[in-house]
Design a protein around this motif. Structure first.
Motif, PDB file in Angstrom:
ATOM      1  N   THR A   9       0.826  -1.212   0.000  1.00  7.06           N
ATOM      2  CA  THR A   9       0.000   0.000   0.000  1.00  7.06           C
ATOM      3  C   THR A   9       0.857   1.258   0.000  1.00  7.06           C
ATOM      4  O   THR A   9       0.572   2.218  -0.726  1.00  7.06           O
ATOM      5  N   ASP A  10       1.914   1.251   0.810  1.00  4.64           N
ATOM      6  CA  ASP A  10       2.795   2.428   0.904  1.00  4.64           C
ATOM      7  C   ASP A  10       3.473   2.716  -0.437  1.00  4.64           C
ATOM      8  O   ASP A  10       3.584   3.882  -0.847  1.00  4.64           O
ATOM      9  N   ILE A  13       0.873   4.233  -2.839  1.00  2.68           N
ATOM     10  CA  ILE A  13       0.576   5.638  -2.539  1.00  2.68           C
ATOM     11  C   ILE A  13       1.713   6.535  -3.019  1.00  2.68           C
ATOM     12  O   ILE A  13       1.476   7.606  -3.598  1.00  2.68           O
ATOM     13  N   ASN A  16       1.818   6.471  -6.950  1.00  6.19           N
ATOM     14  CA  ASN A  16       0.616   7.121  -7.467  1.00  6.19           C
ATOM     15  C   ASN A  16       0.666   8.637  -7.297  1.00  6.19           C
ATOM     16  O   ASN A  16      -0.009   9.372  -8.030  1.00  6.19           O
ATOM     17  N   SER A  17       1.473   9.101  -6.354  1.00  8.54           N
ATOM     18  CA  SER A  17       1.565  10.541  -6.093  1.00  8.54           C
ATOM     19  C   SER A  17       2.498  11.254  -7.059  1.00  8.54           C
ATOM     20  O   SER A  17       2.474  12.479  -7.159  1.00  8.54           O
ATOM     21  N   LEU A  92      -8.538   4.229   1.561  1.00  4.45           N
ATOM     22  CA  LEU A  92      -7.705   4.901   0.550  1.00  4.45           C
ATOM     23  C   LEU A  92      -8.490   5.963  -0.221  1.00  4.45           C
ATOM     24  O   LEU A  92      -7.937   6.636  -1.090  1.00  4.45           O
ATOM     25  N   ILE A  95      -7.137   9.544  -0.964  1.00  2.00           N
ATOM     26  CA  ILE A  95      -5.674   9.512  -0.938  1.00  2.00           C
ATOM     27  C   ILE A  95      -5.116   9.265  -2.328  1.00  2.00           C
ATOM     28  O   ILE A  95      -4.179   9.926  -2.771  1.00  2.00           O
ATOM     29  N   LEU A  96      -5.719   8.290  -3.015  1.00  3.63           N
ATOM     30  CA  LEU A  96      -5.273   7.960  -4.362  1.00  3.63           C
ATOM     31  C   LEU A  96      -5.764   8.995  -5.371  1.00  3.63           C
ATOM     32  O   LEU A  96      -6.874   9.525  -5.242  1.00  3.63           O
ATOM     33  N   GLY A 152      -3.919   4.119 -10.129  1.00  6.69           N
ATOM     34  CA  GLY A 152      -4.439   3.808  -8.807  1.00  6.69           C
ATOM     35  C   GLY A 152      -5.368   2.623  -8.739  1.00  6.69           C
ATOM     36  O   GLY A 152      -6.011   2.393  -7.711  1.00  6.69           O
TER      37      GLY A 152
END
Length: 225
Positions: A9-10, A13, A16-17, A92, A95-96, A152
């Protein structure tokens, strides 16, 4: 297992950022099937030019590869593991960063895009046996797979699983094709087929498609701004 899933997950994120409107447009166009039709036509042309009617056997093997990749990833792995896509996870939400609010289906393991892309890439690289084609097709497959993290809709673990599955399927179908063509008296073995500079034509069409996608992305960016 929990720590592995959290790491997955980390990484999602973080990757995806790293984005921009230009690359949003690029990957949205890149994952469109129709944009790669010229490449598929060029590969078909190269096969028939060198192999004649026996290229049909290769195309049937390609169809088998894609069918197995698609059905095993979507109809077996996804419902078996039932791992929700990141876009379906409430924690999430917000966040995504998504592209055009695209969320895809319910389950994500394994990635169908990664499975299909690498299954096809492995099979074709073994058929053509040209280093420059292998480099091109693996870059093509890698970007196709990465686009799902960028959008994402898949965890990196989904992508890795798809790459492994696609690799095994592509290699397995090639070995089956090789076995059949060696044993069939009316079919030339792929070992006897020597592809030449015509493969460069297929690569050139593929590279031109990359350029067109990038230019189209920049044009869209200017229109949007």
């Amino acid at each position: 297992m929990e720590s592995i899933l959290q790491l997955d997950t980390d990484i999602l994120i973080y990757l995806n950022s790293i984005r921009s409107l230009l690359w949003d447009n690029f990957f949205w166009i890149y994952t469109s099937t129709i944009i790669w039709v010229p490449l598929y036509v060029a590969i078909t042309y190269v096969l028939f030019k060198r192999m004649g009617w026996q290229a049909v056997w290769v195309l049937l093997a390609v169809a088998l590869t894609i069918t197995l990749c698609d059905q095993i990833s979507s109809s077996i792995f996804k419902p078996l593991f039932a791992r929700p896509r990141p876009t379906r996870e409430p924690h999430l939400e917000g966040i995504l960063q998504l592209i055009n609010d695209y969320r895809a289906g319910r389950f994500g393991f394994v990635s169908g895009h990664a499975t299909n892309s690498f299954g096809l890439a492995i099979f074709l690289s073994l058929i053509f046996r040209k280093k420059y084609f292998a480099i091109f097709i693996y870059v093509w497959a890698s970007l196709n797979a990465y686009s799902r993290i960028y959008a994402g809709v898949h965890y990196p673990g989904d992508i890795l699983g798809g790459i492994i599955l696609g690799t095994f399927i592509g290699w397995g179908v090639f070995k089956l094709y090789e076995y059949i063509t060696i044993r069939h008296p009316k079919t030339n073995s792929i070992r006897e087929t020597k592809f030449g500079s015509e493969v460069q034509f297929a690569v050139a069409v593929g590279v031109l498609s990359f350029v067109m996608i990038f230019l189209s992305s920049k044009i869209l960016l200017k229109i949007m701004s």
